[in-house]
Design an enzyme around this catalytic site. Structure first.
Site, mmCIF file in Angstrom:
data_model
loop_
_atom_site.group_PDB
_atom_site.id
_atom_site.type_symbol
_atom_site.label_atom_id
_atom_site.label_comp_id
_atom_site.label_asym_id
_atom_site.label_seq_id
_atom_site.Cartn_x
_atom_site.Cartn_y
_atom_site.Cartn_z
ATOM 1 N N SER A 106 -82.276 25.903 10.260
ATOM 2 C CA SER A 106 -82.950 24.714 10.758
ATOM 3 C C SER A 106 -82.993 23.627 9.674
ATOM 4 O O SER A 106 -81.944 23.166 9.235
ATOM 5 C CB SER A 106 -84.351 25.086 11.265
ATOM 6 O OG SER A 106 -84.903 24.061 12.050
ATOM 7 N N ASP A 123 -81.695 27.487 22.341
ATOM 8 C CA ASP A 123 -82.595 26.912 21.339
ATOM 9 C C ASP A 123 -83.292 25.689 21.930
ATOM 10 O O ASP A 123 -82.633 24.748 22.378
ATOM 11 C CB ASP A 123 -81.762 26.522 20.111
ATOM 12 C CG ASP A 123 -82.595 26.156 18.903
ATOM 13 O OD1 ASP A 123 -83.640 25.500 19.068
ATOM 14 O OD2 ASP A 123 -82.183 26.516 17.781
ATOM 15 N N HIS A 172 -84.212 29.860 18.656
ATOM 16 C CA HIS A 172 -84.357 29.318 17.297
ATOM 17 C C HIS A 172 -85.046 30.294 16.343
ATOM 18 O O HIS A 172 -85.312 29.960 15.196
ATOM 19 C CB HIS A 172 -85.171 28.015 17.369
ATOM 20 C CG HIS A 172 -85.047 27.118 16.174
ATOM 21 N ND1 HIS A 172 -83.906 26.396 15.895
ATOM 22 C CD2 HIS A 172 -85.936 26.804 15.183
ATOM 23 C CE1 HIS A 172 -84.085 25.684 14.800
ATOM 24 N NE2 HIS A 172 -85.313 25.907 14.341
#
Length: 282
Positions: free
Chosen positions: A153, A229, A262
């Site tokens: 991320s 995600d 995620h």
């Protein structure tokens, strides 16, 4: 081993016949006390081993990856050390968002060198990750100067930017769910405006999509992105890299993984492939 006086050990745990340890130290580039974790595989007792530097995402510390990713067993088998650091400077006097937002300030360093007050006093994560921390690790532990970089991320953004900018320092780059075009995403625009001001040319220096288009890629890159995600379309925007990736000579592999989100469940599902990828280039 050299003198360890600049490091204070916080913890040490045996894992897969290696050692997971946490240390704190006074960072000169960040002007505060920092904490990092290192996993030393059993092979490091016999010879220096290569190192994977892991950069975590928003709100994380050095602990998230080491405890959740399931990477230590694989790293022990491959003879790879792993270093995970905090995601921002910390401590008294370190600036934070006035509303204590999760996406700015503490826990949200974005792996850049801030130029705007009050952030510019401490938020120099680019220098810390690229220079200060590797020098410290290589001076005090049984590791070689062969380095790879990876992250998730915000940390995936950091891994891409550091790896693309400093291609001579890393043998390979990988990322999970990276923020690929922060100049055009809400997370990135908020952070860049605060840390870097309105200098859009400076923003581009920390934008992987711009770096790929203008500087190319000299280092092998592996990116995994979950198709389920929740941040995919608004924040992560891997399509910003697609034109470059489609070039026949591109050393970048982008894999869209069906059904994955995620979370660290996603990272744990593919971390072995990432470590094997890095091992090929050490």
């Amino acid at each position: 081993m050299e003198n360890m006086s600049t490091l204070t050990q916080i913890s040490s745990n045996k894992a897969f016949n290696g050692l997971h340890q946490q240390y704190k130290h006074k960072s000169t580039s960040l002007d505060c006390e920092m904490r990092f974790a290192i996993f030393l595989p059993p092979q490091s007792e016999m010879k220096p081993v290569p190192v994977l530097y892991w950069l975590s995402g928003l709100t994380c510390t050095d602990e998230n990856f080491m405890q959740k990713a399931g990477a230590l067993n694989i790293a022990a088998k491959l003879g790879i050390a792993i270093v995970a650091m905090d995601t921002s400077p910390r401590g008294d006097g370190v600036a934070d968002a006035e509303d204590e937002a999760y996406d700015l300030g503490l826990g949200a360093g974005f792996y850049l060198n801030a130029t705007q007050a009050p952030w510019d006093q401490h938020y120099k994560m680019f220098d810390y990750v690229s220079t200060e921390l590797p020098q410290l690790i290589e001076a005090h532990f049984s590791v070689s100067d062969k380095r790879a970089i990876s992250g998730h991320s915000m940390g995936g953004h950091g891994a891409l930017v550091l790896g693309l900018t400093l291609s001579d320092r890393y043998t390979s780059i990988s990322a999970f769910s990276p923020i690929c075009n922060p100049s055009s995403s809400p997370w990135g625009r908020k952070a860049f405006a605060a840390y870097l001001g309105d200098n859009l040319d400076l923003w581009q220096q920390y934008d992987a999509s711009y770096l790929m288009r203008t500087k190319g890629v000299l280092t092998p890159v592996l990116i995994d992105q979950g198709q389920d995600d929740i941040f995919l379309e608004k924040e992560l925007r891997p399509e910003s890299l697609q034109d470059f990736i489609n070039q026949k000579s591109s050393p970048v592999t982008l894999r869209m993984q069906s059904g994955y989100d995620h979370s660290y469940y996603f990272i744990a599902s593919f971390i072995e492939e990432h470590l094997l990828f890095h091992a090929r280039y050490f």
